[in-house]
Design a protein around this motif. Structure first.
Motif, mmCIF file in Angstrom:
data_model
loop_
_atom_site.group_PDB
_atom_site.id
_atom_site.type_symbol
_atom_site.label_atom_id
_atom_site.label_comp_id
_atom_site.label_asym_id
_atom_site.label_seq_id
_atom_site.Cartn_x
_atom_site.Cartn_y
_atom_site.Cartn_z
ATOM 1 N N ASP A 2 1.231 -1.145 -0.089
ATOM 2 C CA ASP A 2 0.074 -0.105 0.025
ATOM 3 C C ASP A 2 0.767 1.515 0.248
ATOM 4 O O ASP A 2 2.167 1.219 -0.206
ATOM 5 C CB ASP A 2 -1.143 -0.627 1.115
ATOM 6 N N ALA A 3 0.313 2.141 0.091
ATOM 7 C CA ALA A 3 1.034 3.826 0.230
ATOM 8 C C ALA A 3 2.011 3.915 0.697
ATOM 9 O O ALA A 3 2.760 4.496 0.890
ATOM 10 C CB ALA A 3 0.040 4.928 0.088
ATOM 11 N N ASP A 319 -1.535 6.610 4.619
ATOM 12 C CA ASP A 319 -0.440 6.609 3.744
ATOM 13 C C ASP A 319 0.393 6.223 4.684
ATOM 14 O O ASP A 319 1.645 6.304 4.268
ATOM 15 C CB ASP A 319 -0.946 7.480 3.089
#
Length: 343
Positions: A2-3, A319
């Protein structure tokens, strides 16, 4: 990954279904579908007409299928779809067109306006002719439109069409509805990329039984599924303002948020956090845009001392989630090395 550079590790994590995806990520194309039916109960009511358009990931049409179908039953609400028994007499059955449909759907995300309805009917019809839908993911354009902040009065197909200047000639005609939806999808995808919205692409599954029969599992709302999904990380406790989120934290959602609950839950699951339907002593934080809610989950959180975080703040923090402590699988080692005999 993921980010924030995190994803549950191990083969179990890799096999977990992915809920949602960033709009800027490329996919394998779309299959826009609309069905008109003789009623509302899949397996009892039947499809009387179907339109399916195969689109590239950019939204351009590459292949199409449209036909009336002889359902073998009363056509039902003729005042809605305009199809009579005489018009359907002599038309192909679903079994006659299933090969073409399977070819068109193969490898693509199935898209419909209220996709649960169309998918459930396609699944039921396919099972009746002992075939299998090659569909692994679906997307609902109603949910997608909710995320785009269009400012429309409602999310009906005709309203969305008018918003983008698209002409709808024959509402509740399968082909016209599918063509309109395909035209809506293209600018909707562009807006989703511009606004960095996640697309509500959700997994669907099917089962192959020993006798060769295939059954398609019901498409259930993400909210009903997510609270029962096991989190691969231990709960690290309460969220502390100013510190990063930690994988395994239990997140609840109040009604007072701007993002849709589905999009928030997608981000929660993808980051290795846990979604909970309830607010209790084990809840890490509650997403709520009201600092002093008078009711609901936000109010309950205040009573328990659970911190409140706005959905905008949560989206900024998602994030950079910090890795959590993995849950170890239980293994009974008390019998290791011993031998047993049955007499």
């Amino acid at each position: 990954m993921d980010a924030g550079g995190h994803r549950p590790s191990g083969s179990d994590a890799e096999n977990r279904p992915r809920w949602g995806r960033p709009a800027e990520h490329a996919g394998e194309g779309w299959a826009v579908v609309d069905v008109e039916t003789s009623g509302f109960r899949p397996g009892q009511a039947r499809i009387v007409s179907i339109a399916a358009l195969a689109l590239g990931d950019d939204g351009n049409v590459e292949q199409s299928l449209y036909t009336l179908l002889n359902p073998g039953v009363d056509p039902g609400p003729t005042h809605v779809h305009g199809l009579t028994a005489d018009m359907l007499e002599g038309q192909p059955t679903f079994g006659d067109i299933v090969d073409h449909l399977v070819e068109l759907l193969d490898g693509r995300t199935l898209v419909a306006h209220n996709v649960g309805f169309d998918y459930s009917f396609l699944a039921a019809e396919t099972e009746l002719v002992n075939r299998e839908l090659p569909t692994d993911t679906v997307m609902c354009t109603v949910e997608l439109a909710r995320r785009l902040d269009l400012g429309t009065e409602n999310l009906r197909l005709e309203t969305l069409a008018a918003n983008w200047g698209i002409s709808q000639i024959r509402p509740h005609d399968a082909l016209d509805d599918a063509l309109v939806l395909a035209q809506i999808l293209k600018p909707a995808l562009v807006r989703a990329r511009e606004r960095r919205v996640w697309l509500p692409v959700h997994p669907v599954s099917r089962r192959r039984w020993p006798n060769g029969v295939v059954t398609h599992d019901e498409l259930r709302p993400l909210k009903a599924v997510a609270s029962r999904l096991p989190c691969p990380y231990l709960n690290p406790g309460r969220y502390i303002s100013g510190r990063p989120l930690v994988q395994g934290m239990r997140i609840a959602l109040s009604a007072e948020v701007e993002c849709t609950h589905e999009e928030l839950i997608e981000r929660i699951l993808h980051a290795g956090l846990a979604y909970t339907d309830t607010v209790d002593a084990e809840t890490s934080l509650v997403l709520c845009n009201d600092a002093q809610p008078a009711q609901g989950k936000g109010y309950h959180a205040g009573e328990l001392g659970v911190p409140l975080v706005s959905d905008a703040e949560f989206m900024r923090a998602i994030d950079s989630v910090v890795g959590g402590t993995g849950v170890e699988e239980f293994t009974d080692t008390t019998l290791a090395g011993d031998q047993f005999a049955l007499f």
